[in-house]
Design an enzyme around this catalytic site. Structure first.
Site: not given
Ligand code: GLN
Length: 199
Positions: A48-50, A80, A107, A136-137, A172, A174
């Site tokens: 997600g976005e940490s 991630c 990051r 992803i990023r 990822h 998943e």
């Protein structure tokens, strides 16, 4: 025993982890409270976005519940953004981290043009078949402490690492159909089966 594994469900792609853990034979539940974290044998912290995740977690007590989970023999898998949270140190930009695993992560370290990409590596401890990878990023693991084992590497850089019952990956699993990494995490949760808090 089929472990009960929580997925931190405040933000990010938690639903895909719930589905993947179910495929891998676990009872998977979404966790949004301390009480829910206290009731699981393991916890996935999703991508997600940490920075957003840290802000949403602030004041909830969930960080303490995750530490208590590890202390009672439970397992944690950070993917991630989740890997960024469990690290000892986050750089560029520096950010608070929980220090559950002795790694340093940078990051968004694959750069803007190629900040999302797919690949594959030989499955290593998960068997010979190539393991598909989606980044992803993604962060990069820049330092691995002495007690940390590298399970998978891409071009010589660690992408899946483990110390004790804490696992962290920069990709990822998943989001692919390959369930070997989730199965390994389920096994980690079963090994010496963490007691549910309060029992
Ligand atoms: N770039 C995100 C961060 O720094 C992580 C990306 C992800 O989880 N897919 O938190």
């Amino acid at each position: 025993m089929n472990p009960t594994i929580g997925v931190l469900a405040l933000q990010g792609d938690f639903a895909a982890h719930v589905a993947a853990l179910g495929d891998a034979g676990a009872r998977a539940v979404e966790c949004r409270t301390v009480a829910q974290v206290n009731a699981v044998n393991g916890l996935v912290i999703p991508g997600g976005e940490s920075t957003t995740l840290l802000r949403l977690l602030d004041g909830t007590g969930i960080e303490g519940a995750v530490r208590a989970l590890v202390a009672r023999g439970g397992a944690v898998f950070g993917t991630c953004a989740g890997a960024i949270l469990v690290a000892r140190e986050t750089v560029r930009p520096a950010q608070a981290a929980w220090g559950l695993l002795d790694i340093t992560v940078e990051r968004n370290a694959y750069g803007r043009q190629v900040d999302s990409f797919e690949g594959a590596v030989p499955g290593g401890p998960f068997g010979a078949a190539p393991l598909p990878l989606i980044f992803i990023r993604a962060p990069r693991i820049r330092r691995v402490g002495p007690g940390v084992e590298t399970l998978l590497a891409l071009a010589g850089e660690p992408i899946l690492v483990r110390a004790g019952r804490v696992l962290a990956g920069t990709f990822h699993p998943e989001l692919t159909g390959d369930r070997r990494v989730h199965r390994a995490f389920v096994e980690l949760c079963v090994a010496r089966g963490a007691e549910v808090a309060g029992r």
